[in-house]
Design a protein around this motif. Structure first.
Motif, PDB file in Angstrom:
ATOM      1  N   GLU A 463       0.771  -1.015  -0.163  1.00 28.74           N
ATOM      2  CA  GLU A 463      -0.091  -0.303   0.035  1.00 28.74           C
ATOM      3  C   GLU A 463       0.908   1.268   0.156  1.00 28.74           C
ATOM      4  O   GLU A 463       2.214   1.310   0.811  1.00 28.74           O
ATOM      5  CB  GLU A 463      -0.480  -0.089   0.762  1.00 28.74           C
ATOM      6  N   GLU A 464       0.617   1.791  -0.709  1.00 28.85           N
ATOM      7  CA  GLU A 464       1.292   3.236  -0.586  1.00 28.85           C
ATOM      8  C   GLU A 464       0.636   4.522   0.413  1.00 28.85           C
ATOM      9  O   GLU A 464      -0.618   4.727   0.857  1.00 28.85           O
ATOM     10  CB  GLU A 464       0.653   4.118  -2.255  1.00 28.85           C
ATOM     11  N   VAL A 465       2.050   4.243   1.342  1.00 32.27           N
ATOM     12  CA  VAL A 465       2.042   5.983   1.782  1.00 32.27           C
ATOM     13  C   VAL A 465       2.410   7.136   1.758  1.00 32.27           C
ATOM     14  O   VAL A 465       3.504   7.578   1.540  1.00 32.27           O
ATOM     15  CB  VAL A 465       2.350   4.914   3.528  1.00 32.27           C
ATOM     16  N   LYS A 466       1.049   8.032   1.804  1.00 31.67           N
ATOM     17  CA  LYS A 466       1.583   9.445   1.706  1.00 31.67           C
ATOM     18  C   LYS A 466       1.446  10.628   3.206  1.00 31.67           C
ATOM     19  O   LYS A 466       1.453   9.894   4.355  1.00 31.67           O
ATOM     20  CB  LYS A 466      -0.147   9.555   1.316  1.00 31.67           C
ATOM     21  N   TYR A 467       2.970  11.038   3.024  1.00 33.29           N
ATOM     22  CA  TYR A 467       3.365  11.449   3.975  1.00 33.29           C
ATOM     23  C   TYR A 467       3.106  13.364   4.013  1.00 33.29           C
ATOM     24  O   TYR A 467       2.877  13.843   3.020  1.00 33.29           O
ATOM     25  CB  TYR A 467       4.462  11.494   4.421  1.00 33.29           C
ATOM     26  N   GLU A 468       2.879  13.533   5.303  1.00 33.20           N
ATOM     27  CA  GLU A 468       2.756  15.411   5.004  1.00 33.20           C
ATOM     28  C   GLU A 468       3.757  15.518   4.436  1.00 33.20           C
ATOM     29  O   GLU A 468       5.151  15.377   4.180  1.00 33.20           O
ATOM     30  CB  GLU A 468       2.307  15.831   6.924  1.00 33.20           C
ATOM     31  N   ALA A 469       3.690  17.110   3.890  1.00 32.23           N
ATOM     32  CA  ALA A 469       4.597  18.011   3.421  1.00 32.23           C
ATOM     33  C   ALA A 469       5.933  17.568   4.585  1.00 32.23           C
ATOM     34  O   ALA A 469       5.629  17.912   5.654  1.00 32.23           O
ATOM     35  CB  ALA A 469       4.741  18.977   3.130  1.00 32.23           C
ATOM     36  N   PRO A 470       6.969  17.745   4.023  1.00 36.61           N
ATOM     37  CA  PRO A 470       8.367  17.950   4.424  1.00 36.61           C
ATOM     38  C   PRO A 470       8.526  19.561   5.697  1.00 36.61           C
ATOM     39  O   PRO A 470       8.774  19.409   6.540  1.00 36.61           O
ATOM     40  CB  PRO A 470       9.615  18.531   3.925  1.00 36.61           C
ATOM     41  N   GLU A 471       7.642  20.304   5.093  1.00 37.41           N
ATOM     42  CA  GLU A 471       8.013  21.815   5.786  1.00 37.41           C
ATOM     43  C   GLU A 471       6.820  21.590   6.788  1.00 37.41           C
ATOM     44  O   GLU A 471       7.509  22.530   8.057  1.00 37.41           O
ATOM     45  CB  GLU A 471       7.154  23.031   4.690  1.00 37.41           C
ATOM     46  N   LYS A 472       5.683  20.851   6.101  1.00 38.26           N
ATOM     47  CA  LYS A 472       4.768  21.006   7.636  1.00 38.26           C
ATOM     48  C   LYS A 472       5.553  19.551   8.737  1.00 38.26           C
ATOM     49  O   LYS A 472       4.912  20.290   9.959  1.00 38.26           O
ATOM     50  CB  LYS A 472       3.773  20.365   6.984  1.00 38.26           C
ATOM     51  N   ILE A 473       6.019  19.017   8.350  1.00 36.87           N
ATOM     52  CA  ILE A 473       6.472  17.636   9.692  1.00 36.87           C
ATOM     53  C   ILE A 473       7.806  18.913  10.028  1.00 36.87           C
ATOM     54  O   ILE A 473       7.687  18.259  11.477  1.00 36.87           O
ATOM     55  CB  ILE A 473       7.163  16.712   8.844  1.00 36.87           C
ATOM     56  N   ILE A 474       8.673  19.375   9.262  1.00 36.41           N
ATOM     57  CA  ILE A 474       9.250  20.460  10.441  1.00 36.41           C
ATOM     58  C   ILE A 474       8.331  21.748  11.818  1.00 36.41           C
ATOM     59  O   ILE A 474       8.819  21.606  12.673  1.00 36.41           O
ATOM     60  CB  ILE A 474      10.447  20.602   9.416  1.00 36.41           C
ATOM     61  N   THR A 475       7.501  21.873  10.729  1.00 36.71           N
ATOM     62  CA  THR A 475       6.546  22.616  11.862  1.00 36.71           C
ATOM     63  C   THR A 475       5.899  21.916  13.358  1.00 36.71           C
ATOM     64  O   THR A 475       6.185  22.738  14.257  1.00 36.71           O
ATOM     65  CB  THR A 475       5.848  23.064  11.181  1.00 36.71           C
ATOM     66  N   GLU A 476       5.719  20.601  12.490  1.00 38.00           N
ATOM     67  CA  GLU A 476       4.788  20.787  14.441  1.00 38.00           C
ATOM     68  C   GLU A 476       6.446  19.813  15.028  1.00 38.00           C
ATOM     69  O   GLU A 476       5.841  19.623  16.272  1.00 38.00           O
ATOM     70  CB  GLU A 476       4.365  18.599  13.183  1.00 38.00           C
ATOM     71  N   ILE A 477       7.375  19.528  14.208  1.00 37.61           N
ATOM     72  CA  ILE A 477       8.361  18.718  15.557  1.00 37.61           C
ATOM     73  C   ILE A 477       9.128  20.143  16.493  1.00 37.61           C
ATOM     74  O   ILE A 477       8.896  19.820  17.407  1.00 37.61           O
ATOM     75  CB  ILE A 477       9.723  18.481  14.447  1.00 37.61           C
ATOM     76  N   LYS A 478       9.003  21.331  15.541  1.00 33.87           N
ATOM     77  CA  LYS A 478       9.599  22.228  16.071  1.00 33.87           C
ATOM     78  C   LYS A 478       7.928  22.374  17.439  1.00 33.87           C
ATOM     79  O   LYS A 478       8.471  22.795  18.561  1.00 33.87           O
ATOM     80  CB  LYS A 478       9.387  23.994  15.482  1.00 33.87           C
ATOM     81  N   GLN A 479       6.926  22.653  17.430  1.00 31.37           N
ATOM     82  CA  GLN A 479       5.610  23.588  17.867  1.00 31.37           C
ATOM     83  C   GLN A 479       5.704  21.960  19.424  1.00 31.37           C
ATOM     84  O   GLN A 479       6.024  22.485  20.540  1.00 31.37           O
ATOM     85  CB  GLN A 479       4.891  22.564  16.900  1.00 31.37           C
ATOM     86  N   ILE A 480       6.506  20.813  18.965  1.00 36.33           N
ATOM     87  CA  ILE A 480       6.937  19.665  20.111  1.00 36.33           C
ATOM     88  C   ILE A 480       7.798  20.158  20.621  1.00 36.33           C
ATOM     89  O   ILE A 480       7.332  19.875  22.166  1.00 36.33           O
ATOM     90  CB  ILE A 480       6.717  18.414  19.151  1.00 36.33           C
ATOM     91  N   GLU A 481       9.272  20.390  19.718  1.00 40.42           N
ATOM     92  CA  GLU A 481       9.591  20.781  20.974  1.00 40.42           C
ATOM     93  C   GLU A 481       9.206  21.748  22.493  1.00 40.42           C
ATOM     94  O   GLU A 481      10.027  21.964  23.229  1.00 40.42           O
ATOM     95  CB  GLU A 481      10.925  21.130  19.853  1.00 40.42           C
ATOM     96  N   THR A 482       8.568  23.169  21.329  1.00 37.22           N
ATOM     97  CA  THR A 482       7.965  24.167  22.038  1.00 37.22           C
ATOM     98  C   THR A 482       7.438  23.846  23.212  1.00 37.22           C
ATOM     99  O   THR A 482       8.373  24.199  24.227  1.00 37.22           O
ATOM    100  CB  THR A 482       7.643  25.545  21.467  1.00 37.22           C
ATOM    101  N   GLU A 483       6.866  22.562  23.029  1.00 35.45           N
ATOM    102  CA  GLU A 483       5.455  22.510  23.867  1.00 35.45           C
ATOM    103  C   GLU A 483       6.386  21.077  25.344  1.00 35.45           C
ATOM    104  O   GLU A 483       5.887  21.011  26.369  1.00 35.45           O
ATOM    105  CB  GLU A 483       4.646  21.320  23.875  1.00 35.45           C
ATOM    106  N   ILE A 484       7.396  20.824  25.124  1.00 35.99           N
ATOM    107  CA  ILE A 484       8.610  19.775  25.844  1.00 35.99           C
ATOM    108  C   ILE A 484       9.156  20.902  26.862  1.00 35.99           C
ATOM    109  O   ILE A 484       9.444  21.383  28.118  1.00 35.99           O
ATOM    110  CB  ILE A 484      10.144  19.173  25.318  1.00 35.99           C
ATOM    111  N   ILE A 485       9.528  22.348  25.949  1.00 40.53           N
ATOM    112  CA  ILE A 485      10.470  23.540  26.586  1.00 40.53           C
ATOM    113  C   ILE A 485       9.692  23.516  27.944  1.00 40.53           C
ATOM    114  O   ILE A 485      10.193  23.980  28.980  1.00 40.53           O
ATOM    115  CB  ILE A 485      11.343  24.193  25.942  1.00 40.53           C
TER     116      ILE A 485
END
Length: 501
Positions: A463-485
């Motif tokens: 099955e073809e797995v579709k991922y989010e655009a890299p830019e969106k993934i980076i934004t989500e990672i930054k948001q998670i890091e902000t929440e952790i800090i």
């Protein structure tokens, strides 16, 4: 398979033997079996008496005469321990060994049977235990002994003796249902053990052809059923005795089971049978000088699983059919011997089906992956499209416990589906290689060096797995890091507050 409650009662009887001085597991099983057989003889006599009352005809060959009433289980079980011991040891046991026609094959197997229960108290406890055990079973039908044997024989393995075990009953019954034995078949199991395949075949024929055999005037057909239809070989005399008693309690008057090394030079039988059902020993290795040269001419090997396949081809008449369990190595082994036996089945005989089974089927005894091969002996080819099925579930958990699952759920039990699909192969022709079953043409099998593994021919759909655009993934990672800090800062404030207070 028997229930946990029944297993507990068997364990209790086993404990009686052990504490009573009978500690060899195989001896326990023999003595247990003799008493089950004696109880079963009484049941057979009761059925014959009931039939006699219905028909008004006398019993043709009674197991007990009027003078032998005291030898019946229902009679001697009521006696005190001392008298019971005397009657069973001096009268019942000798009578058991003479059941059947004089000099019958069955009586020959019991010639060396020995009563070794040492005390009246132990005998009384065991007989009471067996009586309670059989009375509490859901139904005392013709499968009772086989189910009990399956559990009893598992104790040989856990006790470290012989390591003998039966093929699971539901697998045997599936293979018999696939082959649909008829009253005109002559059936053989060249590694018969406790005769599980032969018993299941007898049950199938009894159920589907009862009137044809037993309600007609065809004495020849009845004699065939009782004397020549069911044939087995084994090297273990104890297993032969158990197998013979198992068959006789399933209505076969004089079972044709013989002590014979099927692969040896002493076995000169060939083209004698129309149906072979077997689960021969795996991983055995023999010296060439012990093996029948006719088999070595077919396949030069020391491996028992390959030699047994060659033997089955030899034993069958032209047109005879075979369903046999083999280890996965037979399907894909790269040696010349492996390739030669597969080539013979595909090119010289008619290979019809390969049913792969999950590795847990034989647990807790072994974890080896196995398959069922179904073929017809032609000596002239005939293989066209071979049916492959990938069994993923057999109705029981695939761990060492082998717990029974919900048989009504298809995903938990593929056996009904296997029987249904094999019974109507015309509907299988259009199945894709991504499905649980499909056909493979002989030409493709030849191109793949005669390999018969399901995985060789199945196709996997990714099955073809579709991922989010890299830019969106980076934004989500930054948001998670902000929440952790932010969370860490809040935790530090809480720690400082706790120190001040």
């Amino acid at each position: 398979m028997i229930t946990g409650e029944v297993k507990n009662k068997v364990d209790k009887i086993w404990e009686h033997f052990w504490t009573g001085g009978v500690t060899n597991p195989l001896t326990v099983i023999e003595q247990f079996t003799y008493l089950l057989f004696i109880q079963g003889l009484d049941d057979i006599q009761k059925r014959m008496e009931k039939q006699s009352l219905i028909t008004g005809k006398p019993i043709e060959r009674p197991i007990y005469t009027k003078e032998q009433e005291n030898l019946r289980w229902s009679k001697f079980k009521e006696q005190d321990s001392e008298e019971m011991f005397r009657v069973v040891k001096d009268e019942v046991f000798p009578h058991m060994k003479k059941v059947g026609e004089d000099k019958s094959r069955f009586s020959k197997h019991l010639e060396n049977a020995v009563f070794v229960i040492p005390t009246p108290l132990l005998l009384q406890r065991v007989i009471t235990g067996i009586d309670n055990l059989l009375n509490d079973l859901p139904s005392q039908n013709r499968d009772t002994l086989g189910d009990l044997y399956e559990y009893l024989l598992s104790k040989l393995l856990t006790s470290g003796t012989n390591g003998q075990f039966r093929t699971p009953r539901h697998i045997i019954d599936m293979m018999v249902a696939l082959m649909k034995p008829s009253p005109k078949d002559t059936i053989v199991d060249p590694a018969s053990g406790t005769a599980g395949f032969l018993v299941s075949a007898a049950e199938y024929i009894y159920k589907h052809h009862h009137d044809e055999i037993f309600m007609s005037n065809d004495k020849k057909l009845r004699d065939h059923y009782n004397f020549t239809m069911f044939n087995g070989f084994d090297t273990d005399s104890t297993m032969l005795r158990i197998g013979a008693m198992n068959l006789m309690l399933h209505g076969i008057e004089d079972p044709n089971v013989s002590q014979l090394d099927s692969l040896s030079k002493t076995n000169i039988q060939e083209e004698s049978y129309t149906l072979c059902l077997a689960n021969p020993p795996f991983k055995g290795s023999l010296d060439y000088d012990e093996v029948n040269p006719n088999l070595l001419n077919k396949v030069k090997t020391k491996k028992t699983e390959l030699l047994f396949l060659a033997l089955m081809v030899r034993l069958l008449k032209t047109g005879g059919r075979c369903a046999v369990i083999v280890p996965d190595g037979v399907l894909s082994g790269a040696s010349k011997a492996h390739a030669d036996i597969r080539k013979d089945l595909v090119d010289n005989q008619k290979l019809e089906a390969v049913i792969s089974m999950p590795s847990g089927v034989f647990k807790p005894y072994a974890g080896v992956s196995t398959a069922i091969l179904i073929f017809t002996k032609t000596n002239n080819g005939g293989t066209g499209n071979v049916w492959f099925y990938n069994m993923q579930a057999d109705g029981y958990s695939l761990d060492d416990k082998r717990t029974q699952l919900d048989h009504d759920k298809h995903e938990e039990n593929n056996i009904p589906d296997i029987i249904k699909r094999f019974g109507n192969l015309e509907k299988e022709k259009n199945r894709k290689r991504t499905e649980q079953s499909f056909f493979v043409h002989i030409d493709e099998i030849r191109k793949n060096q005669y390999e018969l593994s399901f995985n060789r021919f199945t196709e996997t759909v990714y099955e073809e797995v579709k991922y989010e655009a890299p830019e969106k993934i980076i934004t989500e990672i930054k948001q998670i890091e902000t929440e952790i800090i932010q969370g860490m800062e809040e935790l530090e404030v809480m720690l400082k507050w706790n120190k001040l207070n």
